[in-house]
Design a protein around this motif. Structure first.
Motif, mmCIF file in Angstrom:
data_model
loop_
_atom_site.group_PDB
_atom_site.id
_atom_site.type_symbol
_atom_site.label_atom_id
_atom_site.label_comp_id
_atom_site.label_asym_id
_atom_site.label_seq_id
_atom_site.Cartn_x
_atom_site.Cartn_y
_atom_site.Cartn_z
ATOM 1 N N TYR A 86 -68.568 -14.597 4.574
ATOM 2 C CA TYR A 86 -68.992 -13.603 3.584
ATOM 3 C C TYR A 86 -68.637 -14.068 2.174
ATOM 4 N N LEU A 87 -67.426 -14.610 2.005
ATOM 5 C CA LEU A 87 -67.010 -15.110 0.689
ATOM 6 C C LEU A 87 -67.867 -16.286 0.249
ATOM 7 N N ARG A 88 -68.232 -17.135 1.182
ATOM 8 C CA ARG A 88 -69.094 -18.271 0.825
ATOM 9 C C ARG A 88 -70.429 -17.804 0.273
ATOM 10 N N ARG A 89 -70.912 -16.677 0.778
ATOM 11 C CA ARG A 89 -72.200 -16.152 0.290
ATOM 12 C C ARG A 89 -72.044 -15.329 -0.988
ATOM 13 N N GLU A 90 -70.973 -14.547 -1.100
ATOM 14 C CA GLU A 90 -70.875 -13.557 -2.173
ATOM 15 C C GLU A 90 -70.204 -14.050 -3.453
ATOM 16 N N LEU A 91 -69.178 -14.883 -3.369
ATOM 17 C CA LEU A 91 -68.463 -15.280 -4.581
ATOM 18 C C LEU A 91 -69.311 -16.107 -5.543
ATOM 19 N N PRO A 92 -70.176 -16.998 -5.084
ATOM 20 C CA PRO A 92 -71.059 -17.660 -6.048
ATOM 21 C C PRO A 92 -71.982 -16.679 -6.779
ATOM 22 N N LYS A 93 -72.370 -15.582 -6.114
ATOM 23 C CA LYS A 93 -73.163 -14.554 -6.791
ATOM 24 C C LYS A 93 -72.353 -13.906 -7.906
ATOM 25 N N LEU A 94 -71.061 -13.681 -7.631
ATOM 26 C CA LEU A 94 -70.188 -13.122 -8.670
ATOM 27 C C LEU A 94 -70.062 -14.077 -9.851
ATOM 28 N N LEU A 95 -70.030 -15.365 -9.572
ATOM 29 C CA LEU A 95 -69.916 -16.364 -10.637
ATOM 30 C C LEU A 95 -71.119 -16.311 -11.578
ATOM 31 N N ARG A 96 -72.294 -16.093 -11.016
ATOM 32 C CA ARG A 96 -73.496 -15.999 -11.854
ATOM 33 C C ARG A 96 -73.513 -14.728 -12.693
ATOM 34 N N GLU A 97 -72.811 -13.677 -12.256
ATOM 35 C CA GLU A 97 -72.806 -12.403 -12.977
ATOM 36 C C GLU A 97 -71.748 -12.329 -14.074
ATOM 37 N N CYS A 98 -70.903 -13.349 -14.208
ATOM 38 C CA CYS A 98 -69.823 -13.320 -15.207
ATOM 39 C C CYS A 98 -70.399 -13.328 -16.622
ATOM 40 N N LYS A 99 -69.765 -12.533 -17.470
ATOM 41 C CA LYS A 99 -70.222 -12.422 -18.852
ATOM 42 C C LYS A 99 -69.322 -13.172 -19.832
ATOM 43 N N THR A 100 -68.041 -13.278 -19.503
ATOM 44 C CA THR A 100 -67.094 -13.944 -20.395
ATOM 45 C C THR A 100 -66.486 -15.152 -19.687
ATOM 46 N N PRO A 101 -65.968 -16.100 -20.451
ATOM 47 C CA PRO A 101 -65.304 -17.259 -19.825
ATOM 48 C C PRO A 101 -64.060 -16.874 -19.014
ATOM 49 N N GLU A 102 -63.388 -15.790 -19.418
ATOM 50 C CA GLU A 102 -62.210 -15.345 -18.667
ATOM 51 C C GLU A 102 -62.594 -14.845 -17.276
ATOM 52 N N GLU A 103 -63.683 -14.076 -17.212
ATOM 53 C CA GLU A 103 -64.174 -13.601 -15.913
ATOM 54 C C GLU A 103 -64.582 -14.780 -15.043
ATOM 55 N N GLU A 104 -65.251 -15.752 -15.634
ATOM 56 C CA GLU A 104 -65.688 -16.927 -14.882
ATOM 57 C C GLU A 104 -64.493 -17.703 -14.338
ATOM 58 N N LYS A 105 -63.461 -17.812 -15.149
ATOM 59 C CA LYS A 105 -62.247 -18.513 -14.725
ATOM 60 C C LYS A 105 -61.572 -17.779 -13.560
ATOM 61 N N GLU A 106 -61.534 -16.457 -13.627
ATOM 62 C CA GLU A 106 -60.924 -15.655 -12.569
ATOM 63 C C GLU A 106 -61.700 -15.771 -11.259
ATOM 64 N N VAL A 107 -63.029 -15.769 -11.339
ATOM 65 C CA VAL A 107 -63.849 -15.887 -10.135
ATOM 66 C C VAL A 107 -63.710 -17.281 -9.537
ATOM 67 N N PRO A 153 -62.924 -23.101 0.886
ATOM 68 C CA PRO A 153 -62.997 -24.496 0.459
ATOM 69 C C PRO A 153 -64.429 -24.889 0.057
ATOM 70 N N VAL A 154 -64.907 -24.307 -1.046
ATOM 71 C CA VAL A 154 -66.240 -24.589 -1.556
ATOM 72 C C VAL A 154 -66.080 -25.223 -2.917
ATOM 73 N N GLU A 155 -66.861 -26.274 -3.187
ATOM 74 C CA GLU A 155 -66.760 -26.929 -4.473
ATOM 75 C C GLU A 155 -67.541 -26.153 -5.518
ATOM 76 N N VAL A 156 -66.868 -25.835 -6.631
ATOM 77 C CA VAL A 156 -67.475 -25.077 -7.718
ATOM 78 C C VAL A 156 -67.524 -25.963 -8.937
ATOM 79 N N THR A 157 -68.679 -26.037 -9.600
ATOM 80 C CA THR A 157 -68.803 -26.858 -10.797
ATOM 81 C C THR A 157 -68.918 -26.018 -12.026
#
Length: 147
Positions: free
Chosen positions: A113-134, A143-147
């Motif tokens: 579930y996290l593999r599917r949902e957390l990248p969606k959260l990353l696309r919805e981030c509005k600030t760099p702080e939110e992106e860093k937290e996600v 263990p998913v590679e995030v760029t």
């Protein structure tokens, strides 16, 4: 000695105000909310049957809660969760994602579930702080590679 059989319900807390995360929501608030819903919907019998094995483990990354309850009471718990509309001081409800007989299969589902949902959260981030937290949440859970 007889083994006690449990069911594990993996639930997502969905806030009515549209926010993804409320930091001051505590595990005990969720426990009291579930216990009160059981009492309201199923009375003393439902509470007595469920409380001997009721346990709540909260994963607050994307508001996921794992609830353990005895196999005899899991349908009562599931029906009581439907009527919850307030958790702590927040307007929210539970969305049941998965029901399992073992904690291991429940955790496997959670990782998928996290593999599917957390990248969606990353696309919805509005600030760099939110992106860093996600990104931190993704790296700590899956263990998913995030760029």
């Amino acid at each position: 000695m007889v083994r006690q059989k449990n069911r594990y319900l993996l639930c997502e807390i969905i806030y009515i105000d549209g926010r993804r995360l409320h930091r001051n929501l505590q595990q005990r608030d969720i426990y009291h909310c579930v216990r009160n819903a059981l009492a309201k919907e199923h009375g003393e019998y439902g509470v007595a049957l469920a409380l001997r094995s009721l346990s709540i483990q909260a994963y607050f990354h994307p508001n996921i809660v794992m609830i353990r309850v005895s196999r005899d009471a899991h349908k009562m718990l599931q029906s009581a969760l439907f009527f919850i509309r307030k958790i702590g001081q927040y307007e929210a409800f539970f969305n049941t994602l998965h029901i399992s007989g073992t904690i291991r299969t429940c955790q496997k589902f959670y990782v998928g579930y996290l593999r599917r949902e957390l990248p969606k959260l990353l696309r919805e981030c509005k600030t760099p702080e939110e992106e860093k937290e996600v990104k931190k949440a993704i790296s700590s859970c899956v263990p998913v590679e995030v760029t």
